[in-house]
Design a protein around this motif. Structure first.
Motif, PDB file in Angstrom:
ATOM      1  N   ILE A 229      80.463  54.581  52.356  1.00 47.24           N
ATOM      2  CA  ILE A 229      80.200  55.356  51.137  1.00 47.24           C
ATOM      3  C   ILE A 229      81.070  56.611  51.077  1.00 47.24           C
ATOM      4  O   ILE A 229      81.584  56.980  50.016  1.00 47.24           O
ATOM      5  N   VAL A 230      81.278  57.271  52.227  1.00 50.32           N
ATOM      6  CA  VAL A 230      82.105  58.485  52.237  1.00 50.32           C
ATOM      7  C   VAL A 230      83.594  58.155  52.380  1.00 50.32           C
ATOM      8  O   VAL A 230      84.429  59.056  52.335  1.00 50.32           O
ATOM      9  N   HIS A 231      83.917  56.892  52.526  1.00 48.34           N
ATOM     10  CA  HIS A 231      85.302  56.449  52.766  1.00 48.34           C
ATOM     11  C   HIS A 231      86.234  56.911  51.650  1.00 48.34           C
ATOM     12  O   HIS A 231      85.871  56.928  50.479  1.00 48.34           O
ATOM     13  N   ALA A 232      87.455  57.249  52.026  1.00 52.60           N
ATOM     14  CA  ALA A 232      88.441  57.741  51.049  1.00 52.60           C
ATOM     15  C   ALA A 232      88.768  56.703  49.990  1.00 52.60           C
ATOM     16  O   ALA A 232      89.181  57.057  48.877  1.00 52.60           O
ATOM     17  N   ASN A 233      88.605  55.416  50.299  1.00 50.03           N
ATOM     18  CA  ASN A 233      88.918  54.358  49.342  1.00 50.03           C
ATOM     19  C   ASN A 233      87.748  54.017  48.426  1.00 50.03           C
ATOM     20  O   ASN A 233      87.837  53.072  47.640  1.00 50.03           O
ATOM     21  N   VAL A 234      86.663  54.784  48.522  1.00 48.64           N
ATOM     22  CA  VAL A 234      85.450  54.508  47.745  1.00 48.64           C
ATOM     23  C   VAL A 234      85.178  55.645  46.773  1.00 48.64           C
ATOM     24  O   VAL A 234      85.182  56.821  47.148  1.00 48.64           O
ATOM     25  N   ALA A 235      84.926  55.274  45.504  1.00 42.99           N
ATOM     26  CA  ALA A 235      84.682  56.263  44.447  1.00 42.99           C
ATOM     27  C   ALA A 235      83.199  56.578  44.286  1.00 42.99           C
ATOM     28  O   ALA A 235      82.831  57.650  43.823  1.00 42.99           O
ATOM     29  N   GLY A 236      82.333  55.644  44.643  1.00 39.23           N
ATOM     30  CA  GLY A 236      80.900  55.824  44.490  1.00 39.23           C
ATOM     31  C   GLY A 236      80.189  54.529  44.821  1.00 39.23           C
ATOM     32  O   GLY A 236      80.824  53.513  45.123  1.00 39.23           O
ATOM     33  N   ALA A 237      78.839  54.539  44.763  1.00 34.58           N
ATOM     34  CA  ALA A 237      78.098  53.357  45.193  1.00 34.58           C
ATOM     35  C   ALA A 237      76.748  53.247  44.510  1.00 34.58           C
ATOM     36  O   ALA A 237      76.133  54.246  44.123  1.00 34.58           O
ATOM     37  N   THR A 238      76.307  51.988  44.379  1.00 36.19           N
ATOM     38  CA  THR A 238      74.956  51.660  43.929  1.00 36.19           C
ATOM     39  C   THR A 238      74.232  51.021  45.111  1.00 36.19           C
ATOM     40  O   THR A 238      74.738  50.052  45.690  1.00 36.19           O
ATOM     41  N   ILE A 239      73.078  51.558  45.491  1.00 33.76           N
ATOM     42  CA  ILE A 239      72.352  51.096  46.667  1.00 33.76           C
ATOM     43  C   ILE A 239      71.042  50.438  46.236  1.00 33.76           C
ATOM     44  O   ILE A 239      70.241  51.050  45.514  1.00 33.76           O
ATOM     45  N   LEU A 240      70.825  49.196  46.687  1.00 32.47           N
ATOM     46  CA  LEU A 240      69.569  48.496  46.415  1.00 32.47           C
ATOM     47  C   LEU A 240      68.691  48.508  47.664  1.00 32.47           C
ATOM     48  O   LEU A 240      69.147  48.140  48.750  1.00 32.47           O
ATOM     49  N   SER A 241      67.440  48.924  47.493  1.00 32.33           N
ATOM     50  CA  SER A 241      66.479  48.950  48.585  1.00 32.33           C
ATOM     51  C   SER A 241      65.243  48.157  48.178  1.00 32.33           C
ATOM     52  O   SER A 241      64.834  48.193  47.013  1.00 32.33           O
ATOM     53  N   LEU A 242      64.663  47.427  49.120  1.00 31.17           N
ATOM     54  CA  LEU A 242      63.368  46.803  48.833  1.00 31.17           C
ATOM     55  C   LEU A 242      62.287  47.861  48.878  1.00 31.17           C
ATOM     56  O   LEU A 242      61.457  47.955  47.977  1.00 31.17           O
ATOM     57  N   GLY A 243      62.299  48.693  49.937  1.00 27.22           N
ATOM     58  CA  GLY A 243      61.366  49.812  50.033  1.00 27.22           C
ATOM     59  C   GLY A 243      60.658  49.907  51.367  1.00 27.22           C
ATOM     60  O   GLY A 243      60.406  50.991  51.875  1.00 27.22           O
ATOM     61  N   CYS A 244      60.324  48.763  51.955  1.00 29.91           N
ATOM     62  CA  CYS A 244      59.505  48.762  53.170  1.00 29.91           C
ATOM     63  C   CYS A 244      60.303  48.524  54.445  1.00 29.91           C
ATOM     64  O   CYS A 244      59.756  48.488  55.541  1.00 29.91           O
ATOM     65  N   GLN A 245      61.621  48.350  54.337  1.00 25.84           N
ATOM     66  CA  GLN A 245      62.447  47.959  55.475  1.00 25.84           C
ATOM     67  C   GLN A 245      62.675  49.109  56.447  1.00 25.84           C
ATOM     68  O   GLN A 245      62.431  50.273  56.131  1.00 25.84           O
ATOM     69  N   HIS A 246      63.180  48.758  57.636  1.00 28.34           N
ATOM     70  CA  HIS A 246      63.507  49.780  58.634  1.00 28.34           C
ATOM     71  C   HIS A 246      64.619  50.701  58.158  1.00 28.34           C
ATOM     72  O   HIS A 246      64.593  51.912  58.411  1.00 28.34           O
ATOM     73  N   ALA A 247      65.628  50.152  57.494  1.00 25.48           N
ATOM     74  CA  ALA A 247      66.767  50.947  57.024  1.00 25.48           C
ATOM     75  C   ALA A 247      66.361  51.683  55.745  1.00 25.48           C
ATOM     76  O   ALA A 247      66.630  51.232  54.634  1.00 25.48           O
ATOM     77  N   GLN A 248      65.729  52.807  55.926  1.00 29.33           N
ATOM     78  CA  GLN A 248      65.200  53.567  54.791  1.00 29.33           C
ATOM     79  C   GLN A 248      66.290  54.377  54.084  1.00 29.33           C
ATOM     80  O   GLN A 248      67.302  54.755  54.690  1.00 29.33           O
ATOM     81  N   ILE A 249      66.058  54.659  52.816  1.00 27.59           N
ATOM     82  CA  ILE A 249      66.990  55.479  52.030  1.00 27.59           C
ATOM     83  C   ILE A 249      67.196  56.831  52.704  1.00 27.59           C
ATOM     84  O   ILE A 249      68.321  57.347  52.764  1.00 27.59           O
ATOM     85  N   SER A 250      66.124  57.395  53.246  1.00 29.07           N
ATOM     86  CA  SER A 250      66.221  58.721  53.869  1.00 29.07           C
ATOM     87  C   SER A 250      67.175  58.711  55.063  1.00 29.07           C
ATOM     88  O   SER A 250      67.916  59.674  55.296  1.00 29.07           O
ATOM     89  N   ILE A 251      67.191  57.605  55.838  1.00 30.05           N
ATOM     90  CA  ILE A 251      68.088  57.510  56.997  1.00 30.05           C
ATOM     91  C   ILE A 251      69.540  57.448  56.526  1.00 30.05           C
ATOM     92  O   ILE A 251      70.428  58.095  57.096  1.00 30.05           O
ATOM     93  N   LEU A 252      69.776  56.680  55.455  1.00 24.74           N
ATOM     94  CA  LEU A 252      71.139  56.588  54.916  1.00 24.74           C
ATOM     95  C   LEU A 252      71.594  57.940  54.385  1.00 24.74           C
ATOM     96  O   LEU A 252      72.737  58.362  54.619  1.00 24.74           O
ATOM     97  N   LYS A 253      70.724  58.643  53.682  1.00 30.80           N
ATOM     98  CA  LYS A 253      71.094  59.960  53.143  1.00 30.80           C
ATOM     99  C   LYS A 253      71.452  60.932  54.264  1.00 30.80           C
ATOM    100  O   LYS A 253      72.411  61.714  54.151  1.00 30.80           O
ATOM    101  N   GLU A 254      70.685  60.905  55.346  1.00 33.88           N
ATOM    102  CA  GLU A 254      70.974  61.786  56.488  1.00 33.88           C
ATOM    103  C   GLU A 254      72.339  61.448  57.097  1.00 33.88           C
ATOM    104  O   GLU A 254      73.106  62.347  57.469  1.00 33.88           O
ATOM    105  N   ALA A 255      72.636  60.150  57.206  1.00 33.83           N
ATOM    106  CA  ALA A 255      73.913  59.738  57.778  1.00 33.83           C
ATOM    107  C   ALA A 255      75.083  60.163  56.889  1.00 33.83           C
ATOM    108  O   ALA A 255      76.132  60.582  57.384  1.00 33.83           O
TER     109      ALA A 255
END
Length: 549
Positions: A229-255
């Motif tokens: 997502i932060v890559h120089a070749n990337v302009a932006g992103a759309t992220i789909l989440s189910l909601g209950c998974q281990h890979a939470q939105i909050s973890i991605l935002k922190e990263a």
């Protein structure tokens, strides 16, 4: 064209550049050698008589031990040699490097997309990413709705007329008549109808992670996705989440925050368990993506210095020529880029087995050498614990084409890193921050490795191969380089550059290295599209940190 080569003065085996017939007499190091058996091109033969247990040296390093007597002029094979590699420790001497002449390139630039964090992209892509495999079907739906509508898709592909076979079958045609029926036709899909002219592509990063497995795997996935997502070749992103998974939105935002504290690209999160219905999820995702694309479309290519290039160094489907043509040529291109202030990244730690001491000696600090040793030791121990040590790395294709031990394969693979000092050592998922040659801990698995190189920030990847591979990446253009001319001619639809001219004497390592850098600059500027992109080859497989060689 020379028929054989001794790669390093310390070597006691020789590489056949062409098939060598039994009975051939050659002279090497003032010694006459009679070839005792047919030696195929890419394979090796003994320069001296070996007894059982004797060391086999190639590229100047230990690559195996004889398992029985081997007569001078006989072939080196899996039947008479087993893997061996040298022990390694701390650096014992200061490393001195003489950079190559860069006068040809000092004023050159490439045309790239300048980002607010100071990085420069070689392409401008929008990402659509599932946080968990449960969303892959929705990713499929979005791709079907968005790609062709907005004027994207593979630029060159082929059409398959299955109806011709159906009609033949229904008319009672024989098997031979069906086999004789032409069904493939090439075509070129035009891209002039793109709605957003400055967006190079919409890329969809399907994967099988995000839940199940270990929490550490999900956290690593979030760090890797943040790198994309932060890559120089990337302009932006759309992220789909189910909601209950281990890979939470909050973890991605922190990263994302950790990798880019001032992150400001368009980024949209959509959670299915809050959307109410799949229809609403798809509608919301399409509208957000369309608005984000409109914003990202404002970016245009502008001149950038070559030190903004972050070059991934990768190999796969290697053969006995890889380590003497394509890989050292790429190593020279790496040295040129490092001398210009740019960044290169050498990955695939199982394929650095046997050359660890050289890399430790090249590390700019003792701490870097120790980090490399620790990562290699931990990786090796995990592999050994499940009965599959680094010696298991060579594939059947590698062995068939001359790479009979992991150390032979590794010593040739390491040539991609040239000779420059090592300025940083990174674990999988870590972001490149220091110019110069970096080491990145990835598996030898081609796609897991290229996935990691792009995730760490490489804005171009060069992938050398001796057997051929279609591998590409969603965000970083992957330039495929053949080690031999036969491969280049046979698989020209997926190979970009031919380094086989080094084998037949048409190019030196240095001249081919310059040709590679010239090609990299053209690709980075968008004036050449790599074959993998033309084929729509967007491979993305995150490493789950299990044993993968």
């Amino acid at each position: 064209m020379p028929r054989y080569i001794k790669v390093d003065q310390k070597d006691n085996i020789v590489v056949a550049l062409t098939d060598l017939e039994e009975g051939l007499s050659i002279e090497m190091d003032s010694t006459n050698i009679h070839i005792q058996e047919h030696i195929k091109a890419k394979h090796k033969f003994a320069l001296k008589d070996f007894d059982s247990g004797d060391e086999i040296i190639m590229y100047g390093v230990l690559v195996g031990n004889a398992t029985g007597p081997i007569k001078k002029g006989c072939g080196i094979t899996v039947d008479n040699v087993k893997h061996a590699s040298a022990a390694y420790g701390s650096s014992k001497e200061k490393y001195h490097w003489t950079p190559p002449d860069i006068s040809k390139y000092k004023d050159k630039t490439f045309m790239g997309y300048h980002r607010k964090d100071g990085s420069v992209g070689t392409s401008n892509n929008w990402l659509v990413i599932p946080l968990v495999f449960c969303e892959n079907r929705n990713i499929d739906i979005l791709e079907g709705l968005l790609v062709k509508s907005l004027g994207y898709g593979a630029k060159k592909d082929f059409a398959v007329d299955v109806n011709s076979l159906i009609n033949k079958y229904r008319s009672g045609a024989s098997d031979e008549e069906i086999y004789d029926t032409p069904i493939i036709s090439s075509y070129e899909e035009m891209t002039e109808n793109r709605v957003f002219q400055n967006i190079d592509g919409i890329k969809f990063l399907r994967h099988d992670g995000g839940c199940g497995g270990t929490r550490q795997d999900s956290e690593m996935l979030c760090r890797l996705l943040a790198g994309y997502i932060v890559h120089a070749n990337v302009a932006g992103a759309t992220i789909l989440s189910l909601g209950c998974q281990h890979a939470q939105i909050s973890i991605l935002k922190e990263a994302i925050q950790e990798k880019d504290p001032k992150f400001s690209k368009p980024l949209y999160f959509i959670e299915q368990q809050k959307s109410g219905s799949q229809q609403k999820l798809i509608e919301e995702a399409i509208k957000h993506t369309f608005v984000g694309l409109a914003q990202a479309n404002q970016a245009t290519r502008k001149p950038a210095p070559l030190n903004k290039l972050v070059l991934g160094l990768e190999c796969g489907g290697s053969d006995g020529f890889s380590g003497i043509s394509a890989n050292p040529s790429l190593g020279y291109a790496s040295d040129l880029l490092v001398a210009l202030g740019g960044t290169t990244v050498l990955a695939e730690f199982p394929e650095l087995n046997g050359v660890e001491q050289e890399l430790i000696n090249r590390s700019k600090t003792g701490a870097l050498g120790r980090k490399f040793s620790q990562l290699m030791d931990a990786y090796s121990q995990k592999a050994t614990a499940v009965g599959s040590g680094f010696e298991s790395n060579p594939s059947p294709g590698n062995i068939k084409d001359g790479l009979i031990t992991d150390a032979i394969k590794s010593a040739g693979a390491a040539k991609k890193g040239g000779s420059s000092p090592i300025t940083d050592v990174l674990d999988y998922g870590e972001k490149v921050t220091r110019p110069g040659l970096n080491l990145l801990c990835t598996p030898g698995n081609d796609v897991e490795s290229t996935t990691g190189l792009a995730g760490s920030g490489c804005n171009v990847i060069v992938f050398t191969t001796g057997l051929g591979t279609p591998t590409g990446n969603p965000v970083a253009p992957v330039i495929k380089v053949s080690s031999n001319t036969t491969l280049f001619e046979r698989m020209n639809d997926i190979i970009d550059v031919n380094a086989g001219t080094v084998i037949n004497g048409g190019d030196s390592i240095e001249s081919m290295g310059e040709k590679l850098l010239d090609h990299i600059i053209e690709v980075a500027s968008g004036t050449i599209t790599v074959k993998a992109e033309l084929k729509g080859q967007h491979d993305f497989i995150p490493w789950k940190r299990g044993v993968s060689l």
